[in-house]
Enzyme design. Sequence first.
Site, PDB file in Angstrom:
ATOM      1  N   CYS A  73     -22.403  30.896  54.055  1.00 18.10           N
ATOM      2  CA  CYS A  73     -22.865  29.551  53.259  1.00 18.10           C
ATOM      3  C   CYS A  73     -21.920  29.442  51.929  1.00 18.10           C
ATOM      4  CB  CYS A  73     -24.298  29.958  52.792  1.00 18.10           C
ATOM      5  SG  CYS A  73     -25.257  30.724  54.238  1.00 18.10           S
ATOM      6  N   ASP A  74     -21.460  30.429  51.496  1.00 16.49           N
ATOM      7  CA  ASP A  74     -20.837  30.298  50.205  1.00 16.49           C
ATOM      8  C   ASP A  74     -19.378  30.741  50.001  1.00 16.49           C
ATOM      9  OD1 ASP A  74     -23.268  29.433  49.332  1.00 16.49           O
ATOM     10  OD2 ASP A  74     -23.841  31.533  48.880  1.00 16.49           O
ATOM     11  N   CYS A  94     -24.874  35.483  51.732  1.00 13.53           N
ATOM     12  CA  CYS A  94     -24.346  34.734  53.019  1.00 13.53           C
ATOM     13  C   CYS A  94     -22.950  34.020  52.737  1.00 13.53           C
ATOM     14  CB  CYS A  94     -25.350  33.460  53.092  1.00 13.53           C
ATOM     15  SG  CYS A  94     -24.614  32.478  54.700  1.00 13.53           S
TER      16      CYS A  94
END
Length: 195
Positions: free
Chosen positions: A15-16, A12
């Site tokens: 997300c990261d 992701c």
Amino acid sequence: EKFFQGYGVSGCATCDGFFFKNKKVAVVGGGNTAVEEAIYLTNHASEVYLIHRKGSLRAEKILQDRLFCNPKVKPIWNAQVKEIFGTSEPKSVTGVVLSTPNGEEKLELDGIFIAIGHKPSTEIFKNSGLELDGEGYIITKSGTTKTNIEGVFAAGDVQDKIYRQAVTAAGTGCMAALDAQKFLESHHESHSPTA
């Protein structure tokens, strides 16, 4: 991949991606998700490699145009990740070994994002009467968790092929619980003896 999950291996970018500010990363895949992730990562990373096992992408043309116009993106064609390597202490990715038509090649990286598609765990429902789409996701009525079978509700990654995040799975799980509760209450009321 499993050993470095969360330590340089991610699924992701949104997300990261922030954790890879000014670092070299790669995205593996050739569809819309991979191209979108690669484009997004250019906001954070210094270089983004797009590793694809074929010589052309499956992604929509408009996404490909955006990708190829970005100077931070470097496609690597006809290559597959054979190994992800790194350090144990501290645990982090330092690169990958690629299998290419010319043999094996090493590529030094700080992170790798896997975007090769998802397969929902819906095999058990193949002959159940539940309506599935062509990719195997359970079809729900728009804005609800209701399936084509009365009293059966679906939530999370078995019916969500767009977001596939824990928070959206939890949200649709709550929706399914409320839909099921309403169904049970209305079913109970319609079968209650009259006074």
